[in-house]
Design a protein around this motif. Structure first.
Motif, short mmCIF file in Angstrom:
data_model
loop_
_atom_site.label_atom_id
_atom_site.label_comp_id
_atom_site.label_asym_id
_atom_site.label_seq_id
_atom_site.Cartn_x
_atom_site.Cartn_y
_atom_site.Cartn_z
N GLY A 2 -2.22 -76.85 31.72
CA GLY A 2 -2.91 -75.85 30.77
C GLY A 2 -4.14 -74.71 31.23
O GLY A 2 -4.94 -74.44 30.71
N GLU A 3 -3.59 -74.12 32.30
CA GLU A 3 -4.43 -73.23 33.13
C GLU A 3 -4.26 -71.79 32.71
O GLU A 3 -4.93 -70.85 32.96
N PHE A 4 -2.99 -71.57 31.71
CA PHE A 4 -2.82 -70.61 31.24
C PHE A 4 -3.18 -70.18 29.97
O PHE A 4 -3.83 -71.23 29.18
N THR A 5 -3.97 -69.09 29.58
CA THR A 5 -4.27 -68.65 28.30
C THR A 5 -4.00 -67.28 27.98
O THR A 5 -3.47 -66.53 28.55
N LEU A 6 -4.33 -66.74 26.61
CA LEU A 6 -4.32 -65.60 26.29
C LEU A 6 -5.53 -64.70 26.26
O LEU A 6 -6.25 -65.16 25.58
N PHE A 7 -5.74 -63.62 26.51
CA PHE A 7 -6.71 -62.51 26.00
C PHE A 7 -6.11 -61.59 25.30
O PHE A 7 -4.83 -61.35 25.11
N TYR A 8 -6.81 -60.89 24.13
CA TYR A 8 -6.60 -60.10 23.27
C TYR A 8 -7.26 -58.59 23.50
O TYR A 8 -8.43 -58.47 23.56
N GLN A 9 -6.46 -57.64 23.63
CA GLN A 9 -6.97 -56.19 23.47
C GLN A 9 -6.43 -55.60 22.25
O GLN A 9 -5.43 -55.53 21.74
N PRO A 10 -7.65 -54.90 21.67
CA PRO A 10 -7.24 -54.32 20.15
C PRO A 10 -6.46 -52.95 20.30
O PRO A 10 -6.66 -52.19 21.07
N LYS A 11 -5.77 -52.81 19.37
CA LYS A 11 -4.87 -51.68 19.07
C LYS A 11 -5.71 -50.70 18.03
O LYS A 11 -6.22 -51.34 16.82
N ILE A 12 -6.10 -49.62 18.13
CA ILE A 12 -7.34 -49.03 17.11
C ILE A 12 -6.47 -47.85 16.67
O ILE A 12 -5.76 -47.04 17.02
N LYS A 13 -6.96 -47.60 15.25
CA LYS A 13 -6.38 -46.45 14.59
C LYS A 13 -7.53 -45.16 15.00
O LYS A 13 -8.62 -45.32 14.71
N LEU A 14 -7.03 -44.25 15.66
CA LEU A 14 -7.91 -43.20 16.14
C LEU A 14 -8.76 -42.38 15.08
O LEU A 14 -9.99 -41.70 15.51
N MET A 15 -8.29 -42.29 14.00
CA MET A 15 -8.71 -41.34 13.12
C MET A 15 -10.19 -41.96 12.73
O MET A 15 -11.39 -41.43 12.80
N ASP A 16 -10.54 -43.38 12.35
CA ASP A 16 -11.83 -43.97 12.10
C ASP A 16 -12.10 -45.17 13.02
O ASP A 16 -13.20 -45.70 12.76
N ARG A 17 -11.39 -45.31 14.09
CA ARG A 17 -11.63 -46.19 15.21
C ARG A 17 -11.81 -47.89 14.36
O ARG A 17 -12.29 -48.87 15.06
N SER A 18 -10.78 -48.00 13.41
CA SER A 18 -10.78 -49.19 12.64
C SER A 18 -9.86 -50.13 13.67
O SER A 18 -8.85 -49.53 14.22
N LEU A 19 -9.74 -51.49 13.04
CA LEU A 19 -8.72 -52.36 13.72
C LEU A 19 -7.19 -52.42 13.34
O LEU A 19 -7.39 -52.32 12.13
N SER A 20 -6.40 -51.99 14.20
CA SER A 20 -4.89 -51.98 13.72
C SER A 20 -4.32 -53.34 14.03
O SER A 20 -3.38 -53.78 13.28
#
Length: 752
Positions: A508-526
């Motif tokens: 169980g030494e593997f895990t997931l990290f998460y990088q956001p994808k952003i709407k460039l117009m308003d910097r909101s989360l996609s």
């Protein structure tokens, strides 16, 4: 299983079986070559040629199977004959016709059977050419066609055997009639007519030479074999001068010596040779020569038969070609290499020897862009160039796919050999013309020279050459790499890191990290991209670039891919349950996951079990996945996912051989613009032009574009100004654990 009821066809069939004059110990070397070849190319445990008699199935040729006969009551081939066409059963134990057969539920516990009827005359099938295996399996349409061609050859050999038996029987009858010629003149005339018919069937001609009068007679068929008119006189033959026009001096000398030796020993002579007919055609013939002696032991007559065996030789030659040659290029195949490479090197140990492996770069792109016909033309062109530029003592092999092997033996030294291989590499990368199209491939070449004074096994050299190829590809492809002992250390490191990763996955030494994808117009989360990380003993989390060999291993790639899929679905389900609007989670999928592992079905069912909508998970694939050996499985899998409503993203777009081709052929929803273009677009007009072109293309095709590697505000503003609405990169966030990114985005939304 019951034996077919006796009818008119069965009676005729059994008569045809009797005509073969089979005995319990009958041997058929030519058929043995076919069964051995069939067993080898299809990779089954056994291959047989069977003849189904009234109560018994005779296994007259066997490879991988010992029993000479089987009771017809238990015969699998009997069903093939009953239905009169090919029979292929993937699992005998599941077929009601065979479930109680002792060959299935007792030793040898057969599971797979494929039989092709041997139709010796119209409607008359004597038996089968069949494949058996103790494991379940199936045959492709191409393999079925190959099996049918081998069955055709086996049938031809059985016909020839039948005709030979007929001739032998008729010859015996003729000999008996000759002893009572005065009392049975009418019978003799009939037998002569039958013999003529049999000789015509078997392409056999007779000759008779009276040694006292020096007069010779040739039958009409014998003259026809030599392309002579039937009225052509033969003349004097005591010095064999009548044969000089048809046979080479060497072959004629061998024949004369053999005749005189057989006459001296009072033996029957059997002799094979070639002749050149009066019309210049080359034929193979088989002679059987006997002698008659007077009461004093002096030879007074030489007589016998000559058979035209050209078709037989061609069939055997074709069989040998299929066994040893690659049908596409005409080069030797892997089977021939495995049998002969060691001896080839041993016979030339006084020369500089070794093995080189050539792996073509970019070949898969040609297949995908222009089709397999173009790929085949490319392979034939490369084979032609190899023949033209390799040494006379080099053995050229195509093991399969886009790989070639050279078993090298040359008088030059090692440095000169490397120069010749470099020259060959340059020749290979010359453009190839095909139907008005020009395409180009290159070669990554790995050379494993044999150590002077030490006889190395060919497979050992192949393994070393493979390591050198791996080194050449790691150096950027299209180059020559020579094996050195440190490559084994690299291979050992690869083995160790894969082994450690296997244990790490279990712990169980593997895990997931998460990088956001952003709407460039308003910097909101996609949405998010799930990125793999490996927790190290010092607490650091290693990115995939540090353990690429693990992800290049087929088994580990599948296991880690399954882990990423399961963990991403669990996280999406937790976020959905907590009310966190995460958009979607994109997971990267490898080609090995699409091949035979049920990935598509598992993804769809796992999402449904977790209560997720099709839009909650997104699948990302790179062009490397689309160009892999399992490209067909990848394409069909992506279509099924798209049909189910799961969006597909084309990752690292623009960095491969045929990005536009795949964009046209496959239904992608998202194009991920590679970070290499984003990073340099503000300083490189060429990269800026590429970015603009991709964005224009995506807008016209109705595709969403996500720019990767966005690190500065200026980059983000430029992308937005050119119509790119989504970005991902360190400007917005580095990849982080799920709890961290969730807290950060919840805090940001509350602040807004």
């Amino acid at each position: 299983m019951t034996i077919s009821s006796v009818g008119k066809v069965e009676v005729e069939r059994l008569e045809a079986v009797r005509a073969l004059n089979l005995t319990y110990t009958s041997d058929f070397p030519d058929l043995d070559a076919i069964t051995s070849f069939a067993r080898e190319i299809f990779g089954v445990s056994g291959a047989l040629v069977t003849i189904v008699d009234e109560d018994v199935q005779w296994n007259i040729s066997r490879s991988g199977y010992d029993d000479r006969w089987t009771p017809r009551l238990h015969s699998l081939c009997n069903v093939t004959l009953a239905q009169g066409r090919q029979l292929i059963v993937q699992d005998l134990s599941l077929d009601a016709r065979f479930g109680s057969n002792p060959l299935v539920h007792q030793s040898p516990y057969l599971r797979f059977y494929a039989g092709i009827p041997l139709e010796i005359d119209p409607g008359i099938c004597l038996g089968t050419l069949c494949l058996i295996d103790t494991e379940t399996r199936s045959l492709s349409s191409r393999e079925v066609a190959q099996l049918e061609r081998l069955a055709t050859i086996a049938t031809a050999l059985l016909r020839q055997h039948r005709d030979t038996v007929r001739v032998a029987r008729l010859s015996m009858s003729l000999a008996q009639s000759a002893r009572t010629i005065e009392e049975q003149s009418h019978t003799l005339t009939l037998q002569n007519r039958m013999l003529d018919e049999a000789c015509a069937l078997g392409e056999m001609g007779a000759f008779n030479h009276d040694l006292l009068t020096d007069q010779a007679e040739w039958s009409a068929i014998l003259k026809r074999i030599h392309d002579l008119d039937e009225h052509t006189p033969i003349g004097s033959t005591s010095d064999f001068s009548h044969m000089a026009r048809f046979y080479s001096k060497k072959d004629l000398k061998r024949y004369v010596v053999a005749v005189r030796e057989a006459m001296r020993k009072r033996e029957t002579l059997e002799f094979e040779t070639t002749l050149r007919t009066a019309k210049g055609r080359r034929r193979w013939v088989r002679l059987r020569v006997d002698f008659e002696y007077d009461q004093n032991g002096r030879p007074v007559r030489r007589f016998g038969m000559m058979q035209d065996i050209t078709r037989e030789k061609r069939l055997l030659g074709r069989l040998d070609y299929l066994a040893n040659r690659d049908p596409l290029t005409g080069l030797y195949n892997r089977n021939y290499f495995l049998r002969t490479a060691n001896q080839h090197l041993k016979d030339r140990k006084h020369l500089t020897t070794g093995i080189a492996i050539l792996d073509l770069d970019g070949f898969k792109a040609i297949n995908d862009s222009y089709g397999h016909a173009a790929g085949d033309a490319c392979l034939r062109a490369i084979a032609t160039r190899l023949r033209s530029h390799c040494g006379p003592d080099w053995l050229l092999v195509r093991p399969g796919g886009d790989e070639f092997a050279l078993v090298i033996a040359d008088e030059c030294d090692l440095e000169t050999l490397k120069e010749r291989l470099e020259a060959l590499r340059l020749v290979i990368q010359q453009p190839i013309e095909w139907k008005g199209i020009t395409f180009q491939v290159s070669a990554s070449i790995g050379l494993a020279p044999a150590e002077p004074g030490r006889m190395q096994d060919a497979l050992e050299l192949v393994q070393s050459a493979d390591l050198a190829v791996y080194k050449a590809k790691a150096a950027g492809r299209n180059c020559l790499a020579t094996y050195s002992s440190d490559l084994h250390e690299v291979a050992l490191h690869r083995f160790n890191i894969i082994s450690e990763a296997r244990r790490a996955l279990d712990r169980g030494e593997f895990t997931l990290f998460y990088q956001p994808k952003i709407k460039l117009m308003d910097r909101s989360l996609s949405g998010f991209e799930a990125l793999l990380r490996w927790r190290q003993p010092d607490g650091r989390y290693a990115a995939p670039g540090e353990y690429l060999p693990v992800l290049e291993d087929g088994e580990m790639s599948r296991r880690i891919g399954d882990f990423v899929m399961d963990e991403a679905i669990r996280q999406a389900s937790r976020w959905r349950a907590s009310g966190f609007d995460f958009g979607n989670i994109a997971i990267n999928v490898s080609s090995s996951q699409f091949i035979g592992s049920g990935f598509v079905d598992r993804l769809i069912s796992s999402m449904a079990d977790a209560g997720l909508a099709p839009g909650d998970i997104q699948v990302e694939v790179t062009e490397g996945v689309l160009l892999s050996t399992g490209a067909t499985s990848v394409a069909s899998g992506l279509k099924r996912l798209s049909d189910h409503g799961i969006k597909i993203a084309f990752d690292d777009f623009g960095t491969g051989y045929a990005s536009l081709v795949h964009l046209r052929q496959l239904e992608f929803d998202v194009i991920k613009l590679d970070m290499s273009f984003v990073r340099s677009m503000l300083t490189s007009p060429a990269d800026m032009a590429i970015v603009e072109a991709v964005l224009t293309l995506a807008r016209r095709l109705g595709k969403q574009v996500v720019a990767e590697g966005v690190e500065t505000g200026t980059q983000a503003e430029t992308l937005l100004a050119h119509g790119c609405h989504y970005g991902q990169g360190y400007l917005f966030s580095r990849p982080k654990p799920a709890a961290v990114v969730e807290a950060a985005w919840r805090e940001l939304r509350e602040a807004v």
